[in-house]
Write a protein that holds these residues in place. Structure first.
Motif, PDB file in Angstrom:
ATOM      1  N   GLU A   1       0.971  -0.922   0.201  1.00  0.00           N
ATOM      2  CA  GLU A   1       0.526   0.619  -0.192  1.00  0.00           C
ATOM      3  C   GLU A   1       1.006   1.239  -0.235  1.00  0.00           C
ATOM      4  OE1 GLU A   1      -4.038   1.088   2.047  1.00  0.00           O
ATOM      5  OE2 GLU A   1      -2.450   0.195   3.473  1.00  0.00           O
TER       6      GLU A   1
ATOM      7  N   SER B   1      -6.513   2.619  -3.724  1.00  0.00           N
ATOM      8  CA  SER B   1      -7.010   2.877  -2.228  1.00  0.00           C
ATOM      9  C   SER B   1      -7.039   1.679  -1.772  1.00  0.00           C
ATOM     10  CB  SER B   1      -8.720   3.409  -2.796  1.00  0.00           C
ATOM     11  OG  SER B   1      -9.033   2.009  -3.426  1.00  0.00           O
ATOM     12  N   GLN B   2      -7.203   1.422  -0.564  1.00  0.00           N
ATOM     13  CA  GLN B   2      -7.259  -0.555  -0.332  1.00  0.00           C
ATOM     14  C   GLN B   2      -7.741  -0.859  -0.314  1.00  0.00           C
ATOM     15  OE1 GLN B   2      -8.313  -0.252   4.690  1.00  0.00           O
ATOM     16  NE2 GLN B   2      -6.183  -0.111   4.896  1.00  0.00           N
ATOM     17  N   LYS B   3      -9.426  -0.147  -0.638  1.00  0.00           N
ATOM     18  CA  LYS B   3     -10.336  -1.580  -1.640  1.00  0.00           C
ATOM     19  C   LYS B   3      -9.606  -2.030  -2.446  1.00  0.00           C
ATOM     20  CE  LYS B   3     -14.495  -1.310  -3.532  1.00  0.00           C
ATOM     21  NZ  LYS B   3     -16.113  -0.671  -3.538  1.00  0.00           N
ATOM     22  N   MET B   4      -9.505  -1.084  -3.795  1.00  0.00           N
ATOM     23  CA  MET B   4      -8.265  -1.116  -5.053  1.00  0.00           C
ATOM     24  C   MET B   4      -7.345  -2.318  -4.741  1.00  0.00           C
ATOM     25  SD  MET B   4      -8.481  -1.173  -8.219  1.00  0.00           S
ATOM     26  CE  MET B   4      -9.900  -0.320  -8.134  1.00  0.00           C
TER      27      MET B   4
ATOM     28  N   ILE C   1      -6.838  -4.666  -2.400  1.00  0.00           N
ATOM     29  CA  ILE C   1      -8.095  -5.917  -1.672  1.00  0.00           C
ATOM     30  C   ILE C   1      -7.908  -7.166  -3.515  1.00  0.00           C
ATOM     31  CG2 ILE C   1      -9.015  -7.137  -0.529  1.00  0.00           C
ATOM     32  CD1 ILE C   1      -8.652  -4.644   1.652  1.00  0.00           C
ATOM     33  N   GLN C   2      -8.540  -6.169  -3.599  1.00  0.00           N
ATOM     34  CA  GLN C   2      -9.325  -6.624  -5.809  1.00  0.00           C
ATOM     35  C   GLN C   2      -8.392  -7.124  -6.396  1.00  0.00           C
ATOM     36  OE1 GLN C   2     -11.381  -3.764  -7.065  1.00  0.00           O
ATOM     37  NE2 GLN C   2     -12.852  -4.804  -8.277  1.00  0.00           N
TER      38      GLN C   2
ATOM     39  N   ARG D   1      -6.429  -9.989  -4.952  1.00  0.00           N
ATOM     40  CA  ARG D   1      -7.233 -10.964  -4.864  1.00  0.00           C
ATOM     41  C   ARG D   1      -7.857 -11.438  -6.228  1.00  0.00           C
ATOM     42  NH1 ARG D   1     -12.223  -9.276  -0.998  1.00  0.00           N
ATOM     43  NH2 ARG D   1     -11.363  -9.621   1.094  1.00  0.00           N
TER      44      ARG D   1
END
Length: 122
Positions: free
Chosen positions: A47, A54-57, A59-60, A63
């Motif tokens: 990060e 972003s954290q969400k992106m 992670i996505q 994954r």
């Protein structure tokens, strides 16, 4: 290594399209380049190393890369929990291919390079 298959123009194009689908996404190549060379990084290190994600992106994208077999996620069951990411052998094998693609792009005619730089989304 086995015998290389005989590709037709259609099967060759499909194979490359499938490979590019694995790499699609604004951040996947940036993540890969952070992990090349056998690096093992914690989520927070990735990060910090990728400004603007972003954290969400993150992670996505991680994954998806994990699902596709490019990235391995290592979970350490300790308090606090620790999660690290590294490239699989197959993911690491992308390095020479991406290096070759980078050299190919750098050898583009000047007007093509200039146009591509103008269209750079980053």
């Amino acid at each position: 290594m086995g015998k290389r298959p005989d590709y037709t123009p259609l099967t060759g194009a499909r194979g490359i399209q499938n490979a590019l689908r694995v790499l699609e996404g604004r951040w996947k190549l940036v993540i890969l380049f952070q992990l090349f060379g056998g690096k093992v990084l914690r989520f927070s290190e990735l990060e910090r190393a990728i400004p603007g994600i972003s954290q969400k992106m993150l992670i996505q994208q991680l994954r998806q890369l994990e699902t596709d077999g490019v990235v391995a996620r290592i979970v350490y069951h300790e308090v606090p929990p620790r999660v690290e990411y590294k490239l699989t052998d197959w993911g690491q094998a992308l390095c020479p291919a991406l290096d070759a693609l980078l050299l190919w792009a750098e050898a583009a005619p000047a007007e093509t390079r200039a146009r591509l730089l103008d269209e750079d989304p980053a």
